[in-house]
Design a protein around this motif. Structure first.
Motif, short mmCIF file in Angstrom:
data_model
loop_
_atom_site.label_atom_id
_atom_site.label_comp_id
_atom_site.label_asym_id
_atom_site.label_seq_id
_atom_site.Cartn_x
_atom_site.Cartn_y
_atom_site.Cartn_z
N GLY A 74 -14.24 -8.69 -5.20
CA GLY A 74 -14.60 -9.79 -6.09
C GLY A 74 -15.71 -10.66 -5.54
O GLY A 74 -16.33 -10.35 -4.54
N GLY A 75 -15.98 -11.74 -6.21
CA GLY A 75 -16.98 -12.69 -5.77
C GLY A 75 -18.40 -12.35 -6.18
O GLY A 75 -19.33 -13.01 -5.74
N GLY A 76 -18.55 -11.35 -6.99
CA GLY A 76 -19.88 -10.96 -7.41
C GLY A 76 -20.39 -11.83 -8.54
O GLY A 76 -19.67 -12.62 -9.14
N SER A 77 -21.66 -11.70 -8.83
CA SER A 77 -22.28 -12.46 -9.90
C SER A 77 -22.74 -11.50 -10.98
O SER A 77 -23.22 -10.40 -10.70
CB SER A 77 -23.47 -13.25 -9.36
OG SER A 77 -24.10 -13.93 -10.40
N ASP A 78 -22.60 -11.89 -12.23
CA ASP A 78 -23.05 -11.04 -13.34
C ASP A 78 -24.57 -11.01 -13.44
O ASP A 78 -25.16 -10.01 -13.84
CB ASP A 78 -22.44 -11.53 -14.65
CG ASP A 78 -20.94 -11.36 -14.68
OD1 ASP A 78 -20.43 -10.46 -13.97
OD2 ASP A 78 -20.27 -12.11 -15.41
N ASP A 79 -25.19 -12.11 -13.08
CA ASP A 79 -26.65 -12.22 -13.13
C ASP A 79 -27.22 -12.01 -11.73
O ASP A 79 -26.89 -12.76 -10.81
CB ASP A 79 -27.03 -13.61 -13.65
CG ASP A 79 -28.53 -13.75 -13.87
OD1 ASP A 79 -29.25 -12.72 -13.81
OD2 ASP A 79 -28.97 -14.88 -14.10
N PRO A 80 -28.06 -10.99 -11.52
CA PRO A 80 -28.59 -10.74 -10.17
C PRO A 80 -29.54 -11.82 -9.67
O PRO A 80 -29.83 -11.88 -8.48
CB PRO A 80 -29.33 -9.41 -10.32
CG PRO A 80 -29.59 -9.22 -11.76
CD PRO A 80 -28.52 -9.99 -12.49
N ASN A 81 -30.00 -12.69 -10.53
CA ASN A 81 -30.90 -13.76 -10.12
C ASN A 81 -30.15 -15.02 -9.65
O ASN A 81 -30.77 -15.95 -9.16
CB ASN A 81 -31.84 -14.14 -11.25
CG ASN A 81 -32.76 -12.98 -11.60
OD1 ASN A 81 -33.21 -12.26 -10.72
ND2 ASN A 81 -33.02 -12.81 -12.89
#
Length: 87
Positions: A40-47
């Motif tokens: 977990g801890g990821g972001s949907d937007d790579p920016n």
């Protein structure tokens, strides 16, 4: 005649004892829990940067649980199942 003895001696014998398998399952539980806590801890937007990937849980706790689980696995493999614990 030799084949007959071999079949009798290898009938229903496991490499490890019940105690070994119990410790192996406990070790696998620690390893699985460590990897679950690491995810977990990821972001949907790579920016967009999400600093939650550097939380204490992911950096310290989860790898420690995985290493403890591997240690338990080594102990389970080296544990002598034939040793009587009462003596």
């Amino acid at each position: 005649m030799g084949e007959q003895k071999r079949k009798e001696s290898s009938n229903n014998e496991f490499i490890f004892g019940k105690k070994n398998y119990k410790f192996m399952l406990i070790g696998l539980g620690f390893i699985a829990l460590g990897f679950i806590l690491m995810s977990g801890g990821g972001s949907d937007d790579p920016n967009v940067f999400d600093p939650s990937i550097f939380s204490w849980r992911r950096i310290r706790l989860a790898p420690a649980l995985v290493l403890i689980g591997f240690g338990i696995q080594v102990y389970a493999i080296l544990l002598n199942p034939n040793k009587d614990s009462k003596s």
